[in-house]
Design an enzyme around this catalytic site. Structure first.
Site: not given
Length: 434
Positions: A204-206
Site C-alpha cells: 500500500i503506497k502512502i
C-alpha cells in the site's frame, strides 16, 4: 474516504490463464517476443513507428536440456542484490510475463500511471460498463478497475514472493492522492485497500508528507506492508525510517517477518529542479554541479539507511524477524537528454535496494546497464557535492518540500482528470440507454 467505502463488496477476480508463447505488447506500439533460446536474441521494440533492438544475453542449456534466458536484470539481482521493478501497469496484465522472464521482480503504480492506462485503452470498457450499469459511483468504479489490475499483477508475481519468503515480488497500489494531508483518512484508506486487494504481496503506497508520516507508523503497526512514496530529502527519509521502526515496535507482534516496507526515494526530479537553480546562479562552480545533486543525495540516503538499520534498537527487532525497509530508487528515467540514459540507475546499485524503472530506463539497462556495486563508491565526493550545493544557497529541505508539493499535485490532477473523464463516459452510457 467516504466515497471509496461505498465499495462494500469488492470483486476478487482470478487472473486468466497465462500464456508465454506469443508476441506480447510492452506498451503502445511496442512488442517483445516471449521465448527462451540458447543463443543471443534481440528484443525488438517498436516506438513511434521506429524499430530499436536490445540485445539480451542468454544462458546456455542446463543439464535437463532446457534453455535459460539471461539479462542484465537477472545479474543485478543475483550478483548485486538489487531488485529491478517495473514502474508501469496496464491491461492486459499478462503483458508483464515477458518482463518477469527478463528479470523484473515487482511493479509500482500510481494515479498518473492508471490515468494513462485507463484513459488510453479500450481494455477497461467492458468492466466499466458493467460497474456503471450496476449503479456504482465513479470513484468506486475507479477503484474496482484498479483493484482488478493489482490483484492480477499480484498473482503473476506471487511465485517470486514465495521463493524469497516475502522479501520480493510486490505490486504497489497508492491511496487516493486527495488524502495526502489527511492522517486518519490515509490510515483508513490503507486498511481498506489492504482488505479488498487481499493479496500477501501487495504494497500500500502512502506519501511521505508530514501529515502521512504518522499514518505510516499506524499502518505498519497494523501489520500492513507499505511502500512509502514521494521522498525527496534526507530529513524526511529519516522520519520515514523512524515511522517504520516505531510501527514495528508498536505492532506487538512476536513475528515481524511478514511486515515489510520500501522507502521510495525520488531521484531525477531532484536534478530537474536543482539544475534550474544552478543555471539561475550561473557561476562556473554552479554550472559544474548540474546533474550531480540527485545521485549525491541518493548515495547519502543509502549511508543513512546503513546507519539506521544497525545497532541495539534494530537488532532487537531482528530477533523478532524484522526485515529492513529497503531503499527504492524512483523517478529513474532521465529528464535531460544531455545526460546518460542510465544516470539514475548505474550509480545506485547495491544490496537490499530496489530500482523501479519505466520503459525508457528499463530498455537502457537491458541494453547497456552496469552490473557492479556502485552505491557506496565515491561517497566522500557525494558529501562534497551536497555541501557545495548548500554553500551556493541551495536549501535541501526547501527543495524536498517543493518537489513533494509538486508530486502530490501532479497525482491529484491525474486522479481528478481520470475521474472526470470516467464520469463523462458514464453519463454517455446512461444517455445512450434512454
Amino acid at each position: 474516504m467516504a466515497t471509496i467505502s461505498k465499495l462494500a463488496n469488492p470483486s476478487f477476480v482470478a487472473s486468466s490463464s497465462l500464456r508465454s508463447d506469443r508476441i506480447v505488447p510492452l506498451g503502445p506500439n511496442r512488442f517483445v517476443p516471449v521465448r527462451t533460446v540458447a543463443a543471443p536474441v534481440r528484443l525488438s521494440i517498436r516506438s513511434n513507428n521506429q524499430r530499436r533492438c536490445l540485445v539480451v544475453k542468454c544462458g546456455g542449456v542446463d543439464g535437463n536440456g532446457a534453455s535459460t534466458k539471461r539479462t542484465t536484470l537477472h545479474d543485478l539481482y543475483e550478483q548485486q542484490g538489487q531488485s529491478p521493478w517495473y514502474d508501469n501497469l496496464c491491461r492486459p496484465v499478462t503483458d508483464l510475463i515477458p518482463l518477469i522472464s527478463s528479470g523484473v521482480r515487482g511493479v509500482t503504480s500510481n494515479p498518473t500511471i492508471f490515468q494513462k492506462a485507463i484513459s488510453s485503452s479500450s481494455a477497461y470498457d467492458e468492466q466499466f460498463k458493467e460497474l456503471v450499469s450496476a449503479g456504482n459511483d465513479i470513484e468506486s468504479v475507479y477503484w474496482e478497475l484498479v483493484i482488478k489490475d493489482i490483484q492480477d499483477a499480484c498473482k503473476l508475481f506471487e511465485p517470486i514472493y514465495d521463493q524469497t519468503d516475502g522479501a520480493d515480488g510486490y505490486v504497489s497500489v497508492e491511496v487516493s492522492p486527495r488524502l495526502a494531508n489527511d492522517t486518519q483518512g490515509t490510515i483508513e484508506a490503507a486498511k481498506w485497500l489492504h482488505l479488498v486487494v487481499n493479496r500477501p504481496n501487495v504494497y500500500i503506497k502512502i506519501p511521505a508528507t508530514a501529515d502521512c508520516v504518522p499514518s505510516i507508523k499506524e499502518v505498519i503497526a497494523n501489520a500492513i506492508s507499505v511502500n512509502v512514496t514521494l521522498i525527496f530529502s534526507l530529513e524526511r527519509y529519516e522520519a520515514v525510517i523512524d515511522a517504520y521502526l516505531d510501527g514495528l515496535e508498536a505492532s506487538g507482534l512476536s513475528d515481524l517477518s511478514r511486515v515489510t516496507s520500501v522507502a521510495s526515494f525520488f531521484v531525477s526530479r531532484v536534478d530537474s529542479l536543482i539544475d534550474k537553480m544552478l543555471e539561475k546562479i550561473g557561476t562556473p562552480e554552479a554550472l559544474n554541479l548540474r546533474g550531480k545533486a540527485a545521485v549525491a543525495q541518493a548515495k547519502l540516503a543509502y549511508k543513512l539507511y546503513q546507519e539506521k538499520f544497525s545497532g541495539p534498537r534494530w537488532e532487537a527487532l531482528v530477533k523478532k524477524g524484522a526485515k529492513k525497509q529497503r531503499l527504492l530508487w524512483a523517478s529513474t528515467s532521465v529528464k535531460n537528454p544531455a545526460y546518460p540514459d542510465t544516470l539514475y540507475v548505474d550509480p545506485l546499485i547495491g544490496p537490499d535496494t530496489v530500482s523501479t524503472m519505466p520503459d525508457q530506463a528499463l530498455q537502457a539497462v537491458l541494453d547497456h546497464g552496469t552490473i557492479a556495486r556502485t552505491i557506496d563508491q565515491n561517497v566522500s565526493e557525494a558529501e562534497g557535492v551536497y555541501s557545495a550545493l548548500d554553500k551556493l544557497g541551495i536549501d535541501w529541505n526547501q527543495v524536498g518540500t517543493q518537489l513533494e508539493l509538486e508530486g502530490v499535485d501532479s497525482f491529484k490532477k491525474s486522479f481528478d482528470s481520470l475521474l472526470s473523464s470516467l464520469q463523462e463516459k458514464g453519463n454517455s452510457l446512461k444517455t445512450a440507454k434512454i
